[in-house]
Design a protein around this motif. Sequence first.
Motif, PDB file in Angstrom:
ATOM      1  N   HIS A   1       0.850  -1.196   0.000  1.00  0.00           N
ATOM      2  CA  HIS A   1       0.000   0.000   0.000  1.00  0.00           C
ATOM      3  C   HIS A   1       0.883   1.243   0.000  1.00  0.00           C
ATOM      4  O   HIS A   1       2.106   1.160   0.006  1.00  0.00           O
ATOM      5  N   THR A   2       0.269   2.404  -0.010  1.00  0.00           N
ATOM      6  CA  THR A   2       0.924   3.713   0.051  1.00  0.00           C
ATOM      7  C   THR A   2       2.041   3.874  -0.996  1.00  0.00           C
ATOM      8  O   THR A   2       3.192   4.131  -0.666  1.00  0.00           O
ATOM      9  N   PRO A   3       1.714   3.728  -2.277  1.00  0.00           N
ATOM     10  CA  PRO A   3       2.743   3.876  -3.306  1.00  0.00           C
ATOM     11  C   PRO A   3       3.112   5.340  -3.556  1.00  0.00           C
ATOM     12  O   PRO A   3       2.266   6.234  -3.440  1.00  0.00           O
ATOM     13  N   TRP A   4       4.381   5.588  -3.864  1.00  0.00           N
ATOM     14  CA  TRP A   4       4.891   6.890  -4.279  1.00  0.00           C
ATOM     15  C   TRP A   4       5.640   6.700  -5.587  1.00  0.00           C
ATOM     16  O   TRP A   4       6.562   5.886  -5.670  1.00  0.00           O
ATOM     17  N   ASN A   5       5.265   7.462  -6.607  1.00  0.00           N
ATOM     18  CA  ASN A   5       5.905   7.370  -7.912  1.00  0.00           C
ATOM     19  C   ASN A   5       6.832   8.565  -8.122  1.00  0.00           C
ATOM     20  O   ASN A   5       6.392   9.650  -8.481  1.00  0.00           O
ATOM     21  N   HIS A   6       8.117   8.361  -7.904  1.00  0.00           N
ATOM     22  CA  HIS A   6       9.112   9.405  -8.138  1.00  0.00           C
ATOM     23  C   HIS A   6       9.899   9.120  -9.412  1.00  0.00           C
ATOM     24  O   HIS A   6      11.075   9.468  -9.506  1.00  0.00           O
ATOM     25  N   THR A   7       9.252   8.477 -10.390  1.00  0.00           N
ATOM     26  CA  THR A   7       9.877   8.253 -11.691  1.00  0.00           C
ATOM     27  C   THR A   7       9.374   9.326 -12.649  1.00  0.00           C
ATOM     28  O   THR A   7       8.456  10.084 -12.343  1.00  0.00           O
ATOM     29  N   ASP A   8       9.941   9.341 -13.840  1.00  0.00           N
ATOM     30  CA  ASP A   8       9.492  10.287 -14.859  1.00  0.00           C
ATOM     31  C   ASP A   8       8.417   9.682 -15.765  1.00  0.00           C
ATOM     32  O   ASP A   8       8.102  10.234 -16.807  1.00  0.00           O
TER      33      ASP A   8
ATOM     34  N   THR B   1       1.015   2.623 -13.374  1.00  0.00           N
ATOM     35  CA  THR B   1      -0.310   2.049 -13.182  1.00  0.00           C
ATOM     36  C   THR B   1      -0.148   0.871 -12.236  1.00  0.00           C
ATOM     37  O   THR B   1       0.563  -0.078 -12.552  1.00  0.00           O
ATOM     38  N   VAL B   2      -0.781   0.973 -11.063  1.00  0.00           N
ATOM     39  CA  VAL B   2      -0.666  -0.076 -10.047  1.00  0.00           C
ATOM     40  C   VAL B   2      -1.906  -0.958 -10.097  1.00  0.00           C
ATOM     41  O   VAL B   2      -3.005  -0.489 -10.383  1.00  0.00           O
ATOM     42  N   PHE B   3      -1.723  -2.247  -9.815  1.00  0.00           N
ATOM     43  CA  PHE B   3      -2.799  -3.225  -9.907  1.00  0.00           C
ATOM     44  C   PHE B   3      -2.983  -3.943  -8.576  1.00  0.00           C
ATOM     45  O   PHE B   3      -2.006  -4.224  -7.870  1.00  0.00           O
ATOM     46  N   ALA B   4      -4.221  -4.284  -8.276  1.00  0.00           N
ATOM     47  CA  ALA B   4      -4.540  -4.998  -7.039  1.00  0.00           C
ATOM     48  C   ALA B   4      -4.038  -6.430  -7.064  1.00  0.00           C
ATOM     49  O   ALA B   4      -3.730  -6.996  -6.022  1.00  0.00           O
ATOM     50  N   GLY B   5      -3.921  -7.030  -8.229  1.00  0.00           N
ATOM     51  CA  GLY B   5      -3.495  -8.426  -8.337  1.00  0.00           C
ATOM     52  C   GLY B   5      -2.092  -8.569  -8.891  1.00  0.00           C
ATOM     53  O   GLY B   5      -1.488  -7.614  -9.374  1.00  0.00           O
TER      54      GLY B   5
ATOM     55  N   PRO C   1       3.548  10.940 -12.926  1.00  0.00           N
ATOM     56  CA  PRO C   1       5.000  10.952 -12.724  1.00  0.00           C
ATOM     57  C   PRO C   1       5.420  12.033 -11.721  1.00  0.00           C
ATOM     58  O   PRO C   1       4.655  12.949 -11.422  1.00  0.00           O
ATOM     59  N   ASN C   2       6.643  11.904 -11.222  1.00  0.00           N
ATOM     60  CA  ASN C   2       7.279  12.924 -10.394  1.00  0.00           C
ATOM     61  C   ASN C   2       6.492  13.286  -9.138  1.00  0.00           C
ATOM     62  O   ASN C   2       6.237  14.450  -8.865  1.00  0.00           O
ATOM     63  N   GLY C   3       6.099  12.296  -8.362  1.00  0.00           N
ATOM     64  CA  GLY C   3       5.474  12.560  -7.069  1.00  0.00           C
ATOM     65  C   GLY C   3       4.061  12.072  -6.885  1.00  0.00           C
ATOM     66  O   GLY C   3       3.471  12.297  -5.833  1.00  0.00           O
ATOM     67  N   GLY C   4       3.493  11.398  -7.864  1.00  0.00           N
ATOM     68  CA  GLY C   4       2.149  10.854  -7.692  1.00  0.00           C
ATOM     69  C   GLY C   4       2.131   9.820  -6.578  1.00  0.00           C
ATOM     70  O   GLY C   4       3.061   9.035  -6.438  1.00  0.00           O
ATOM     71  N   HIS C   5       1.105   9.861  -5.754  1.00  0.00           N
ATOM     72  CA  HIS C   5       1.049   8.934  -4.621  1.00  0.00           C
ATOM     73  C   HIS C   5      -0.399   8.628  -4.254  1.00  0.00           C
ATOM     74  O   HIS C   5      -1.322   9.256  -4.752  1.00  0.00           O
ATOM     75  N   ALA C   6      -0.547   7.671  -3.363  1.00  0.00           N
ATOM     76  CA  ALA C   6      -1.869   7.288  -2.867  1.00  0.00           C
ATOM     77  C   ALA C   6      -1.727   6.907  -1.394  1.00  0.00           C
ATOM     78  O   ALA C   6      -0.627   6.662  -0.900  1.00  0.00           O
ATOM     79  N   SER C   7      -2.855   6.830  -0.720  1.00  0.00           N
ATOM     80  CA  SER C   7      -2.854   6.537   0.718  1.00  0.00           C
ATOM     81  C   SER C   7      -2.735   5.038   0.975  1.00  0.00           C
ATOM     82  O   SER C   7      -2.662   4.227   0.052  1.00  0.00           O
ATOM     83  N   SER C   8      -2.789   4.694   2.239  1.00  0.00           N
ATOM     84  CA  SER C   8      -2.701   3.286   2.635  1.00  0.00           C
ATOM     85  C   SER C   8      -3.955   2.505   2.241  1.00  0.00           C
ATOM     86  O   SER C   8      -3.966   1.280   2.311  1.00  0.00           O
ATOM     87  N   ARG C   9      -4.994   3.198   1.817  1.00  0.00           N
ATOM     88  CA  ARG C   9      -6.207   2.500   1.382  1.00  0.00           C
ATOM     89  C   ARG C   9      -6.051   1.839   0.015  1.00  0.00           C
ATOM     90  O   ARG C   9      -6.787   0.927  -0.324  1.00  0.00           O
TER      91      ARG C   9
END
Length: 115
Positions: free
Chosen positions: A71-78, A82-86, A98-106
């Motif tokens: 959980h809690t991904p941070w994308n510091h790439t350029d 796309t993250v997948f549940a499976g 890119p460059n800082g996209g993120h999501a919570s622990s949910r």
Amino acid sequence: MRLRSTVAAAFGALALIVAVPASADAASGDFSYTYSGLDGFPQIGFLLDPPSGVCITLPEVADPASSSPAHTPWNHTDATATVFAGVDCAGDYFTLRPNGGHASSRLKLRSVVFS
């Protein structure tokens, strides 16, 4: 005449190869995520300069029978991630800019692909 055409074609192909950027097959930067370690405590995983266009199953959470998803991904790439549940980029997905996209622990994830 054929030799001149062959040389011209080879020179044109070489010029095209030199003009195309070499970084088209990898995202620059790092991608991080949180997962539960064997001791149950949160751990941080990283992918450094991951390949583009290739599905990456996160090794720490690859087996749904024996691990909770990350959980809690941070994308510091350029690149867009796309993250997948499976595993194997299957199931529900969410896109991180890119460059800082993120999501919570949910947001739960087991695999990712970079564009």
